[in-house]
Design a protein around this motif. Structure first.
Motif, mmCIF file in Angstrom:
data_model
loop_
_atom_site.group_PDB
_atom_site.id
_atom_site.type_symbol
_atom_site.label_atom_id
_atom_site.label_comp_id
_atom_site.label_asym_id
_atom_site.label_seq_id
_atom_site.Cartn_x
_atom_site.Cartn_y
_atom_site.Cartn_z
ATOM 1 N N TYR A 1 0.802 -1.225 0.000
ATOM 2 C CA TYR A 1 0.000 0.000 0.000
ATOM 3 C C TYR A 1 0.834 1.275 0.000
ATOM 4 O O TYR A 1 0.359 2.335 0.362
ATOM 5 N N ARG A 2 2.069 1.203 -0.453
ATOM 6 C CA ARG A 2 2.874 2.411 -0.559
ATOM 7 C C ARG A 2 2.513 3.144 -1.848
ATOM 8 O O ARG A 2 2.442 2.534 -2.925
ATOM 9 N N PRO A 3 2.273 4.461 -1.797
ATOM 10 C CA PRO A 3 1.884 5.205 -2.998
ATOM 11 C C PRO A 3 3.093 5.573 -3.853
ATOM 12 O O PRO A 3 4.072 6.142 -3.362
ATOM 13 N N VAL A 4 3.015 5.231 -5.143
ATOM 14 C CA VAL A 4 4.065 5.572 -6.094
ATOM 15 C C VAL A 4 3.477 6.530 -7.133
ATOM 16 O O VAL A 4 2.546 6.172 -7.849
ATOM 17 N N VAL A 5 3.995 7.741 -7.189
ATOM 18 C CA VAL A 5 3.534 8.725 -8.159
ATOM 19 C C VAL A 5 4.285 8.515 -9.471
ATOM 20 O O VAL A 5 5.519 8.505 -9.496
ATOM 21 N N ILE A 6 3.519 8.329 -10.545
ATOM 22 C CA ILE A 6 4.095 8.032 -11.857
ATOM 23 C C ILE A 6 3.565 9.046 -12.856
ATOM 24 O O ILE A 6 2.346 9.164 -13.049
ATOM 25 N N ALA B 1 6.014 -1.279 -11.034
ATOM 26 C CA ALA B 1 6.420 0.093 -10.712
ATOM 27 C C ALA B 1 7.819 0.068 -10.122
ATOM 28 O O ALA B 1 8.045 -0.554 -9.076
ATOM 29 N N THR B 2 8.729 0.741 -10.796
ATOM 30 C CA THR B 2 10.102 0.845 -10.295
ATOM 31 C C THR B 2 10.265 2.195 -9.594
ATOM 32 O O THR B 2 9.989 3.247 -10.184
ATOM 33 N N VAL B 3 10.709 2.167 -8.352
ATOM 34 C CA VAL B 3 10.857 3.386 -7.562
ATOM 35 C C VAL B 3 12.155 4.077 -7.963
ATOM 36 O O VAL B 3 13.236 3.483 -7.919
ATOM 37 N N THR B 4 12.041 5.345 -8.344
ATOM 38 C CA THR B 4 13.204 6.110 -8.806
ATOM 39 C C THR B 4 13.641 7.197 -7.831
ATOM 40 O O THR B 4 14.774 7.662 -7.877
ATOM 41 N N TYR C 1 5.551 9.887 0.038
ATOM 42 C CA TYR C 1 5.246 9.095 -1.148
ATOM 43 C C TYR C 1 6.518 8.768 -1.913
ATOM 44 O O TYR C 1 7.594 9.323 -1.654
ATOM 45 N N LEU C 2 6.366 7.857 -2.880
ATOM 46 C CA LEU C 2 7.465 7.439 -3.737
ATOM 47 C C LEU C 2 7.251 7.987 -5.141
ATOM 48 O O LEU C 2 6.131 8.308 -5.531
ATOM 49 N N LEU C 3 8.317 8.085 -5.905
ATOM 50 C CA LEU C 3 8.245 8.460 -7.308
ATOM 51 C C LEU C 3 8.748 7.277 -8.128
ATOM 52 O O LEU C 3 9.661 6.557 -7.697
ATOM 53 N N GLY C 4 8.149 7.070 -9.316
ATOM 54 C CA GLY C 4 8.576 5.907 -10.073
ATOM 55 C C GLY C 4 8.198 5.952 -11.530
ATOM 56 O O GLY C 4 7.654 6.943 -12.035
#
Length: 412
Positions: free
Chosen positions: A378-383, A395-398, A404-407
């Motif tokens: 349930y971690r949010p990744v903004v793409i 989704a690869t986290v960048t 939040y995470l970016l990916g």
């Protein structure tokens, strides 16, 4: 008539708002996209803190000035019905305990027509599974609005869940005031309920809502077993509220900080990747500098994925309302420090996810056109890509931020 449901507060309130919308549809009323377009506004209220209550009062005044018919539901309809009536005389006021009579009350005042069958398109749905809780927290006004635990039948919840999945929903949020105590009054438990839901075939995700430490502990093994199924987000929201045993006792939380950590340790021993969210109240009456520092220490030791910080707000009718209050300046300073520590800690936790790839469900969009995908925990990744909602991706986290995470994505 045209209607709009305007919900505030917790996930449960939003879920109940959707249930009330279904009842309006069944009465033949037409759902519109904004309060401006509506003849009737269902104001689904929250009163958990003073600032929210003031926002509700302001909104009532705005709707009255706009000439709207207003149906007031949610917690204020129960615990501040008098304040509501002063501002909206003659309006329907329906507290949660009277939702069974919602349709009769609405049809009597506004009439009814041919039922309208709405086609569902949302990716996410919310299912409330109970009213009330078994706690007696000294600061909580919500328990006066919601009452003691009343679990809904597993069969009714299952029917609603299956209907959502059949309609194309990919993510279901299971919610209650305290999901951990579900079923204690009807001879079952949360783990058994989730297992029943998982009998439904399909690719979807279930998020289990907030549960208090002392309600989770008796059913811990039953609940943890369901996380073996990848369709359950490995996410638990367990509010601790303070790192100080002294404050926890004044709150009537019925556990110690070490009780909380023993629970967390047991969870992480079985599922090291379990995402943990918790809540802390800053500036509770009687909180000393030492008590506050214990909450700071708790954040650093816990290393949770999400910590929600709330400044204490005295609510009329609660035991804590009559306790000696902390100076507002001190409470604000403590809240600021807790927020700074939690942001630094969350950012450090998120940094460890950079470079990893996760299976994720695209479930939300943001104002800038990005999408938000939720990983298996349930971690949010903004793409920043155009991906249809409801799509499962790699989704690869960048990069990351504290919350939040970016990916980037790769479609399966």
């Amino acid at each position: 008539m045209r209607y709009f449901v305007e919900s505030y507060g917790c996930t449960m309130n939003y879920g109940e708002g959707e249930e009330l919308a279904e009842r309006m549809d069944a009465l033949g009323h037409i759902r519109v996209l904004s309060a401006d377009e509506a003849d009737i506004v269902i104001l689904n209220t929250c009163t958990v803190v003073d600032t929210t209550e003031k926002r509700m009062i302001k909104r009532m005044n705005e709707l009255k000035a706009a000439g709207k018919q207003v149906i007031v539901t949610g917690c204020m309809a129960k615990v501040q019905a008098g304040r509501v009536m002063v501002r909206l005389p003659g309006s329907l006021i329906i507290p949660p305990e009277d939702y069974d009579g919602f349709s009769d009350a609405v049809s009597k005042m506004y009439g009814c027509g041919t039922p309208i069958v709405q086609k569902r398109s949302p990716v996410t749905a919310i299912i409330p599974i109970a009213q009330g809780c078994r706690g007696n927290c000294t600061y909580c006004i919500t328990r006066f609005a919601r009452g003691t635990l009343r679990s809904y039948s597993p069969e009714g919840i299952k029917e609603r869940f299956d209907r959502f999945i059949d309609s194309g929903v990919k993510e279901v949020l299971i919610t209650a005031q305290d999901t951990g105590c579900y079923g204690r009054d009807i001879g079952t438990d949360l783990g058994d309920l989730i297992r029943k839901l998982l009998e439904k075939d399909g690719e979807y995700r279930i998020r289990i809502g907030m549960m208090n430490p002392n309600s989770l502990r008796p059913v811990l093994n039953s609940v943890l077993d369901v996380f073996e199924d990848e369709r359950i987000y490995r996410f638990l929201h367990i509010p601790v509220q303070s790192g100080s045993d002294h404050v926890l006792d004044m709150m009537s939380r019925h556990y110690t900080s070490e009780d909380f950590f023993s629970l967390i340790d047991a969870i992480r021993e079985r599922y090291p990747d379990m995402s943990i969210a918790t809540d802390l109240i800053s500036g509770f009456p009687g909180e000393s500098n030492e008590d506050h520092e214990e909450s700071v220490t708790l954040i650093r030791r816990l290393r949770a994925d999400t910590v929600n910080i709330t400044r204490f707000s005295p609510r009329p009718g609660t035991e804590a309302f009559g306790m000696p209050q902390i100076n507002g300046r001190i409470s604000k300073e403590r809240s600021t420090e807790l927020t700074e520590v939690k942001n630094a800690t969350e950012n450090d936790v998120n940094t460890n996810m950079i470079g990893r790839t996760y299976r994720a469900l695209v479930s939300e969009t943001s104002a800038d056109g990005s999408v938000i995908a939720r990983t298996g925990n349930y971690r949010p990744v903004v793409i920043k890509e155009d991906i249809p909602l409801g799509t499962f991706i790699d989704a690869t986290v960048t990069d990351c931020r504290p919350t939040y995470l970016l990916g980037k994505s790769t479609l399966f």
